[in-house]
Scaffold this active site. Sequence first.
Site, short mmCIF file in Angstrom:
data_model
loop_
_atom_site.label_atom_id
_atom_site.label_comp_id
_atom_site.label_asym_id
_atom_site.label_seq_id
_atom_site.Cartn_x
_atom_site.Cartn_y
_atom_site.Cartn_z
N TRP A 254 0.80 -1.22 0.00
CA TRP A 254 0.00 0.00 0.00
C TRP A 254 0.83 1.27 0.00
CZ3 TRP A 254 1.44 2.87 4.07
CH2 TRP A 254 1.95 2.20 5.20
N CYS A 255 2.15 1.14 0.21
CA CYS A 255 3.03 2.29 0.36
C CYS A 255 3.43 2.84 -1.02
CB CYS A 255 4.27 1.90 1.17
SG CYS A 255 5.57 3.15 1.18
N THR A 256 3.25 4.14 -1.23
CA THR A 256 3.61 4.77 -2.49
C THR A 256 5.10 4.68 -2.75
OG1 THR A 256 1.77 6.33 -2.26
CG2 THR A 256 3.54 6.93 -3.80
#
Length: 489
Positions: free
Chosen positions: A175-177
């Site tokens: 989920w981390c950009t």
Amino acid sequence: MFSSSKLKSIDFYRKIPRDLTEASLSGAGISIIAALWMVFLFGMELNNYLSVSTMTSVVVDRSRDGEYLRIDFNLSFPALSCEFASVDVSDVLGTHRFNLTKTVRKFPINSHLQRIGQEVHPGPVPNINSHGDAQVEEDIPYEQLGEGAVDLNQNTFDLYALRFPVLVVNFHAPWCTWSNRLKPSWERAAQILAERYNPESDGRILLAKVDCTQNQALCRKHHIQGYPSIRIFRRGHDLRAEHGHHDHESYYGERDTDSLVAFMTGLVPPPVVDGRYAIEDKSGGTDPTNSTIKRPAPRSGGCRIEGFVKVKKVPGELMISAHSGSHSFDAAKMNMTHHVGLFSFGNKHSWRSMKGVNHLFPELDSDVDRLTGEFFVSDHENITHDHYLQVVKTEVISLRRRKDSEALDRYDYTAHSNQLQSTSVPVVKFHYELSPMQVLVRETRRSFSHFITNLCAIIGGVFTVAGIVDAMFHNAIRMVKKMELGKQF
């Protein structure tokens, strides 16, 4: 010229001839009592004159606008890593200072708040300009780049860490950009290094990855709180080790493929000599930027933050948070439980300067640091702690201090704390507001003229009252004697 007779006419104290006075036992008794009473009152008045009294008043704080106020603190966070712990200060005048490091020190601690290592690198997490490859060749799928980074989990991590002299792991979250931007360059770098240093035939270095959403216990074991986190693990008996593993390091450099490959190549140890790897960190060299892109990884998941900051004397706040411009944090897993070892306002005074006013502190409230010693526990993750502090200045002027020394000042405050759950990354805030009034504690001593006046009043008053009592008693006795003589005739 005035004659002596005219001068005698203004005598206030006319004398009675001795042969016209009469001594009595009652007068002697009253005289003794009056003398003792005068001695007692004289002693009380002398003691009052020699003693120092305290006067407390509330006045307007006339401190100059340009003055700064010092805040000392010692805060322990058992679940916040020193790697990303940041101290920020802001106020209503628009001042914003982020990640203060000059007067702030950070030490790793365990769950019992005990220090377990040396001071953490004082500098902030370096800013990264390149978070991945600027352009990715869309016509080459990732599957055709080779095997790329090896996917590790709880069961295979230790096996690979013991097998390869250098294991570089990317702890990421889908989920981390920033993790998604790093993924292509990380896979390409892993494929390039695998071609140069074949894991099967060479095996000197390996790039791997760990999905922290699937391996939470493994990431927690290595104190991963920001994503992505790149860790360097080393193996070898010719270097210092702890429980079979070396103190590993963190990489904070650029994340494009070329930068990753260049840095990882510098980590590759020389070939096998006499059956073992002579591990040599070639990435250090004399490059002054090396200390910023590679640092020791956190030894624990807790951090003690201590030091001081100077702020303007206007309402503001001091905030402790996890901060980084190139990492993401899972708010649902951040725990800001903390212990306040010290939180005080004002300059520290030397023992010599405090010696002259220690006797005044019973007159004041000795519990000036309301938060010191308090433990604030988050009932669950993602809890922000707010502390609201009302600060009042107390100025003490003591007669025991040297005349050329300034008044001693200290700051008391009241504290109200609150917990708040939000969707953003939790923080700990200390909101402070200074009162426009100050408490002035001043020592005063009675003047000598006041002492002499009271002394004269005591002597004259007792002498006069005793004379009146003696006259009344003497007259009463005479009247009784006359009444007895009247009855006889």
